[in-house]
Design a protein around this motif. Structure first.
Motif, PDB file in Angstrom:
ATOM      1  N   PHE A   1       0.848  -1.196   0.000  1.00 31.07           N
ATOM      2  CA  PHE A   1       0.000   0.000   0.000  1.00 31.07           C
ATOM      3  C   PHE A   1       0.880   1.241   0.000  1.00 31.07           C
ATOM      4  O   PHE A   1       2.038   1.194   0.405  1.00 31.07           O
TER       5      PHE A   1
ATOM      6  N   HIS B   1       0.828   4.024   1.677  1.00 31.25           N
ATOM      7  CA  HIS B   1       1.217   4.627   2.952  1.00 31.25           C
ATOM      8  C   HIS B   1       2.267   3.780   3.668  1.00 31.25           C
ATOM      9  O   HIS B   1       2.381   3.817   4.888  1.00 31.25           O
ATOM     10  N   CYS B   2       2.989   2.997   2.936  1.00 32.99           N
ATOM     11  CA  CYS B   2       4.000   2.102   3.483  1.00 32.99           C
ATOM     12  C   CYS B   2       5.335   2.524   2.873  1.00 32.99           C
ATOM     13  O   CYS B   2       5.662   2.111   1.776  1.00 32.99           O
ATOM     14  N   PRO B   3       6.089   3.404   3.529  1.00 37.88           N
ATOM     15  CA  PRO B   3       7.283   3.964   2.891  1.00 37.88           C
ATOM     16  C   PRO B   3       8.531   3.131   3.109  1.00 37.88           C
ATOM     17  O   PRO B   3       9.588   3.429   2.549  1.00 37.88           O
ATOM     18  N   ASP B   4       8.419   2.087   3.885  1.00 35.06           N
ATOM     19  CA  ASP B   4       9.613   1.363   4.317  1.00 35.06           C
ATOM     20  C   ASP B   4       9.789   0.068   3.526  1.00 35.06           C
ATOM     21  O   ASP B   4      10.674  -0.032   2.672  1.00 35.06           O
ATOM     22  N   ILE B   5       8.937  -0.904   3.777  1.00 29.65           N
ATOM     23  CA  ILE B   5       9.117  -2.211   3.139  1.00 29.65           C
ATOM     24  C   ILE B   5       8.604  -2.230   1.698  1.00 29.65           C
ATOM     25  O   ILE B   5       9.239  -2.814   0.819  1.00 29.65           O
TER      26      ILE B   5
ATOM     27  N   ASN C   1      10.995  -0.832  -0.892  1.00 32.29           N
ATOM     28  CA  ASN C   1      12.122  -1.755  -0.971  1.00 32.29           C
ATOM     29  C   ASN C   1      11.828  -2.947  -1.869  1.00 32.29           C
ATOM     30  O   ASN C   1      12.645  -3.334  -2.689  1.00 32.29           O
TER      31      ASN C   1
ATOM     32  N   ARG D   1      11.563  -1.821  -5.545  1.00 31.50           N
ATOM     33  CA  ARG D   1      12.884  -1.600  -6.131  1.00 31.50           C
ATOM     34  C   ARG D   1      13.536  -2.932  -6.489  1.00 31.50           C
ATOM     35  O   ARG D   1      14.188  -3.075  -7.512  1.00 31.50           O
TER      36      ARG D   1
ATOM     37  N   ALA E   1       3.853 -10.643   2.938  1.00 32.47           N
ATOM     38  CA  ALA E   1       5.037 -10.074   2.295  1.00 32.47           C
ATOM     39  C   ALA E   1       5.604 -10.988   1.225  1.00 32.47           C
ATOM     40  O   ALA E   1       6.624 -10.676   0.628  1.00 32.47           O
TER      41      ALA E   1
END
Ligand SMILES: [Cu+2]
Lengths: 218, 156
Positions: free
Chosen positions: A88, A90-94, A97, A100, A179
């Motif tokens: 989603f 609003h998930c800037p971390d996982i 990553n 990418r 995940a």
């Protein structure tokens, strides 16, 4: 330790096959732990990590939206391979990553592969939001969202966990989600799970291994 | 004479304090898509003091709000939770990393591009504040940047 399913040694004693199956079950077990019990998971005796064989599920009966706002229905999964990733915006971390990583891994994918970002937060992720998000990572990736009901039905049918946390005082919430990557074949069958930890190398290798097996079955 | 001695003593104390104070190093921010509602930031916090240091608040003039979050991947499930108070043990450090502790940076008006820097202030207990310049970059699995370090300022 790898077992090729067509090796002569597997044609012989039953106990050997059983041993092979047990070893593979251990490996696949971890990958499949998140699948809900309504999907009967047959552990592959073929030694291909993440392979679900026979396929536990054919994807059907869903009506979602792609990033252009066009219907994303079962036909969109036909005639090509799909790598599904759940996340989603609003998930800037996982999530960035993983995207990418997929951007870097995808050049090794056969040309008839679509990488699909599926939003587990359809309430905040409109087709436009998803379009901007996905385009930034790789304009060839597909982004999919929908109504909260249709998305919940879709993820549930796949056994994919997606659970909203309670909103805080600012109205912000997070979505706990699966995940792993899911692999769907050109007949819309869920044929593989690529489990964490994901690396550029592991994603390509598992995808190609699973695909080779499925294609060999015809 | 007494005044000079007092000043020298104060100077020596300040030096000792600075050498052993809380430090924030390697601060960076993951570049995000345009108009993304939230960015992730990372840093390493060192606490060479003999007491636990607590991060009470993080802020930036460029952001509406910054929170500390922790992501975890367990059994192939991703979770993200807010951490309201982060204690750093005496003589210890906490390293923020993707899929671990991160700064959740809400409402950055002009989304910064790789190479830009954002001032980020960490407020610790005891009214200690550290401001660092966090560099924006794209993570490519490379090691942390050495820029964006800062040391505690004396409490006002
Ligand atoms: Cu977060």
């Amino acid at each position: 330790m790898r077992f090729r399913y067509n090796r002569p040694m597997l044609k012989s004693p039953f106990s050997l096959r059983l041993l092979a199956a047990a070893v593979v079950a251990l490996i696949v077990g971890a990958a499949a732990a998140w699948l809900t019990e309504n999907i009967e998971l047959t552990r592959s005796p073929q030694g291909t990590e993440g392979l679900l064989w026979p396929p536990p599920k054919t994807l059907e009966g869903f009506a979602l939206l792609d990033q252009a706002g066009a219907p994303f229905t079962p036909e969109r999964l036909e005639g090509k391979w799909s790598v599904l990733f759940f996340g989603f915006t609003h998930c800037p971390d996982i999530c960035p990553n993983t995207l990418r990583l997929l951007e870097k891994a995808s050049p090794a994918f056969p040309a008839d592969t679509q990488v699909v970002f599926v939003s587990v937060d359809p309430e905040r992720d409109t087709p436009e939001t998803v379009a901007q998000y996905v385009r930034y990572f790789d304009p060839t990736f597909l982004g999919v969202t929908g109504t909260p009901e249709s998305m919940a039905a879709f993820t549930r049918s796949l056994g994919v966990l997606s659970m909203r946390t309670e909103a805080d005082e600012h109205g912000n919430y997070s979505v706990d989600h699966s995940a792993a990557l899911l692999l769907v074949d050109p007949h819309r069958r869920l044929v593989g799970i690529i489990a964490q930890p994901l690396t550029e190398e592991s994603v390509s290798r598992h995808y190609l291994d699973i695909r080779r097996f499925v294609e060999h079955q015809g | 004479m007494r005044v000079i001695a007092a000043a020298a003593l104060a100077g020596a104390l300040t030096l000792a304090h600075a050498a052993g104070s809380v430090r924030v190093a390697e601060a960076w921010i993951e570049e995000g898509p345009p108009d993304v509602p939230v960015l992730a930031g990372y840093a390493t916090i060192h606490n060479p003091t003999a007491q636990t240091a607590r991060v009470l608040n993080v802020s930036s003039p460029r952001a509406e709000r910054i929170e500390i979050h922790r992501s975890e991947i367990t059994e192939n499930t991703v979770t993200m939770t807010r951490v309201d108070e982060l204690p750093i043990p005496p003589g210890g450090e906490i390293r923020f990393t993707p899929a671990g502790y991160h700064l959740m940076i809400y409402g950055v008006a002009q989304p910064p591009a790789a190479g830009e820097k954002l001032p980020v202030e960490f407020e610790f207990d005891g009214a200690r504040k550290v401001t660092v310049e966090a560099i924006v970059r794209r993570s490519e699995g490379s090691a942390g940047a050495v820029e964006g370090s800062g040391q505690v300022e004396d409490a006002p």
